[in-house]
Design a protein around this motif. Structure first.
Motif, mmCIF file in Angstrom:
data_model
loop_
_atom_site.group_PDB
_atom_site.id
_atom_site.type_symbol
_atom_site.label_atom_id
_atom_site.label_comp_id
_atom_site.label_asym_id
_atom_site.label_seq_id
_atom_site.Cartn_x
_atom_site.Cartn_y
_atom_site.Cartn_z
ATOM 1 N N VAL A 156 0.861 -1.183 0.000
ATOM 2 C CA VAL A 156 0.000 0.000 0.000
ATOM 3 C C VAL A 156 0.896 1.231 0.000
ATOM 4 N N PRO A 157 1.018 1.917 -1.142
ATOM 5 C CA PRO A 157 1.839 3.129 -1.178
ATOM 6 C C PRO A 157 1.027 4.377 -0.870
ATOM 7 N N LEU A 206 4.550 22.544 -13.197
ATOM 8 C CA LEU A 206 3.323 23.339 -13.238
ATOM 9 C C LEU A 206 2.866 23.513 -11.793
ATOM 10 N N SER A 207 3.363 24.544 -11.154
ATOM 11 C CA SER A 207 3.220 24.682 -9.708
ATOM 12 C C SER A 207 1.783 24.921 -9.253
ATOM 13 N N GLN A 208 0.914 25.389 -10.144
ATOM 14 C CA GLN A 208 -0.466 25.677 -9.759
ATOM 15 C C GLN A 208 -1.418 24.522 -10.046
ATOM 16 N N VAL A 209 -0.889 23.445 -10.606
ATOM 17 C CA VAL A 209 -1.731 22.291 -10.919
ATOM 18 C C VAL A 209 -1.734 21.321 -9.739
ATOM 19 N N LYS A 210 -2.908 21.001 -9.276
ATOM 20 C CA LYS A 210 -3.068 20.016 -8.207
ATOM 21 C C LYS A 210 -3.327 18.646 -8.832
ATOM 22 N N VAL A 211 -2.618 17.633 -8.348
ATOM 23 C CA VAL A 211 -2.781 16.264 -8.844
ATOM 24 C C VAL A 211 -3.438 15.420 -7.760
ATOM 25 N N THR A 212 -4.559 14.794 -8.092
ATOM 26 C CA THR A 212 -5.214 13.856 -7.192
ATOM 27 C C THR A 212 -5.436 12.547 -7.950
ATOM 28 N N THR A 213 -5.941 11.548 -7.240
ATOM 29 C CA THR A 213 -6.113 10.235 -7.865
ATOM 30 C C THR A 213 -7.535 9.726 -7.690
ATOM 31 N N VAL A 214 -7.908 8.797 -8.553
ATOM 32 C CA VAL A 214 -9.222 8.161 -8.466
ATOM 33 C C VAL A 214 -9.209 7.020 -7.452
ATOM 34 N N TYR A 215 -8.161 6.183 -7.485
ATOM 35 C CA TYR A 215 -8.118 4.986 -6.647
ATOM 36 C C TYR A 215 -7.477 5.220 -5.281
ATOM 37 N N GLY A 216 -6.812 6.348 -5.102
ATOM 38 C CA GLY A 216 -6.306 6.669 -3.771
ATOM 39 C C GLY A 216 -4.871 6.299 -3.488
ATOM 40 N N GLY A 243 -3.014 6.283 0.495
ATOM 41 C CA GLY A 243 -2.931 4.949 1.091
ATOM 42 C C GLY A 243 -4.188 4.133 0.978
ATOM 43 N N ASN A 244 -4.925 4.293 -0.125
ATOM 44 C CA ASN A 244 -6.200 3.603 -0.301
ATOM 45 C C ASN A 244 -6.142 2.505 -1.362
ATOM 46 N N LEU A 245 -5.011 2.403 -2.077
ATOM 47 C CA LEU A 245 -4.873 1.455 -3.178
ATOM 48 C C LEU A 245 -3.879 0.367 -2.799
ATOM 49 N N VAL A 246 -4.261 -0.885 -2.986
ATOM 50 C CA VAL A 246 -3.353 -2.010 -2.798
ATOM 51 C C VAL A 246 -2.783 -2.404 -4.161
ATOM 52 N N VAL A 247 -1.454 -2.433 -4.240
ATOM 53 C CA VAL A 247 -0.774 -2.767 -5.493
ATOM 54 C C VAL A 247 -0.214 -4.183 -5.381
ATOM 55 N N PRO A 248 -0.617 -5.090 -6.264
ATOM 56 C CA PRO A 248 -0.109 -6.460 -6.177
ATOM 57 C C PRO A 248 1.338 -6.553 -6.648
ATOM 58 N N TYR A 249 1.956 -7.693 -6.380
ATOM 59 C CA TYR A 249 3.261 -7.958 -6.983
ATOM 60 C C TYR A 249 3.091 -7.925 -8.509
ATOM 61 N N GLY A 250 3.968 -7.197 -9.163
ATOM 62 C CA GLY A 250 3.886 -7.084 -10.616
ATOM 63 C C GLY A 250 3.401 -5.714 -11.036
ATOM 64 N N TYR A 251 2.100 -5.578 -11.204
ATOM 65 C CA TYR A 251 1.581 -4.359 -11.828
ATOM 66 C C TYR A 251 0.271 -3.925 -11.190
ATOM 67 N N GLY A 252 0.142 -2.613 -10.984
ATOM 68 C CA GLY A 252 -1.110 -1.994 -10.591
ATOM 69 C C GLY A 252 -1.240 -0.681 -11.337
ATOM 70 N N SER A 267 -18.086 5.018 -16.651
ATOM 71 C CA SER A 267 -17.352 3.773 -16.434
ATOM 72 C C SER A 267 -17.504 3.347 -14.995
ATOM 73 N N ILE A 268 -17.371 2.038 -14.744
ATOM 74 C CA ILE A 268 -17.395 1.477 -13.397
ATOM 75 C C ILE A 268 -16.049 0.796 -13.192
ATOM 76 N N LYS A 269 -15.275 1.284 -12.245
ATOM 77 C CA LYS A 269 -13.921 0.774 -12.075
ATOM 78 C C LYS A 269 -13.733 0.140 -10.700
ATOM 79 N N PRO A 270 -13.340 -1.148 -10.664
ATOM 80 C CA PRO A 270 -12.966 -1.777 -9.390
ATOM 81 C C PRO A 270 -11.468 -1.635 -9.164
ATOM 82 N N TYR A 271 -11.059 -1.572 -7.902
ATOM 83 C CA TYR A 271 -9.632 -1.546 -7.608
ATOM 84 C C TYR A 271 -9.377 -2.202 -6.251
ATOM 85 N N ASN A 272 -8.207 -2.810 -6.117
ATOM 86 C CA ASN A 272 -7.829 -3.477 -4.877
ATOM 87 C C ASN A 272 -7.647 -2.450 -3.770
#
Length: 218
Positions: free
Chosen positions: A46-47, A61-71, A75-84, A211-216
């Motif tokens: 979990v990164p 680009l100092s004024q651009v805020k970056v956020t994520t969908v999966y978290g 610390g909301n996304l679990v990344v498996p061995y290999g690829y996420g 779209s409907i997206k599942p994530y670990n």
């Protein structure tokens, strides 16, 4: 891109994660603004990541805020061995100038729940339990797990914008569907679409870009 390990990152994880950002891919029907996360550790992790937006000249680009969908930034996304992967969102002046991102690993911890080897499948259902597509007004989702061990996932209902030629498509609406969903080994789980998720489906169903997206997760 190469991650920079922060002091909070356990030593054994340094160098285990690497990243690649794709504003768009040449293949059709692929996700824009995607972050590939490669995990060379032998276990699911979990990164917590921090992002800096860059333009095509790799200027910050100092004024651009970056956020994520999966978290992966919280610390909301679990990344498996290999690829996420995760999906990035940009806001603020210069958001449409983003061509790349710099990733910093703030922390990494072992996952409490192992991520699935295979992606779960998500089937929307109407009020009578009949299969419908993701563009329809569905009331439930059936989640199927082909792995021989249980997994835990979250679901996001996404609505994408329709950008001008040359700009990447962005998820402008992100609504969680349910909470943490436990799917048994080689089994299924049912999730009712209620609250904010039901309101979003009612509003955006039959639109061109949902779209409907599942994530670990855990």
């Amino acid at each position: 891109m190469s991650p920079t390990a922060a002091s909070a990152t356990p030593h054994r994880y340094v160098g285990k994660l690497s990243f690649a950002y794709h504003g768009a891919r040449p293949e059709k029907e692929t996700i824009n603004q995607a972050l590939d996360i490669h995990n060379d550790d032998q276990q699911s992790v979990v990164p917590a990541l921090a992002f800096t937006a860059l333009d095509k000249h790799h200027t910050v680009l100092s004024q651009v805020k970056v956020t994520t969908v999966y978290g992966s930034d919280r610390g909301n996304l679990v990344v498996p061995y290999g690829y996420g992967m995760d999906i990035l969102r940009f806001s603020g002046p210069g958001a449409h100038q983003v061509a790349d991102v710099r990733v910093r690993v703030v922390s990494v911890v072992p996952a409490r729940i192992r991520a699935g080897v295979h992606d779960v499948s998500v089937q929307p259902l109407d009020g009578q339990g009949r299969k419908v597509d993701k563009f329809s007004r569905f009331t439930a989702l059936r989640i199927s797990n082909v792995d021989d061990f249980p997994v835990a996932i979250r679901l996001a209902y996404l609505v994408y914008d329709q950008p001008p030629e040359g700009q990447t498509q962005q998820a402008v609406v992100v609504v969680p569907v349910g909470g943490l969903i436990h799917v048994p080994a080689s089994g299924t789980a049912m999730v009712k679409v209620t609250g904010a998720a039901a309101a979003a489906v009612a509003r955006y169903s039959n639109g061109p870009a949902v779209s409907i997206k599942p994530y670990n997760s855990q």
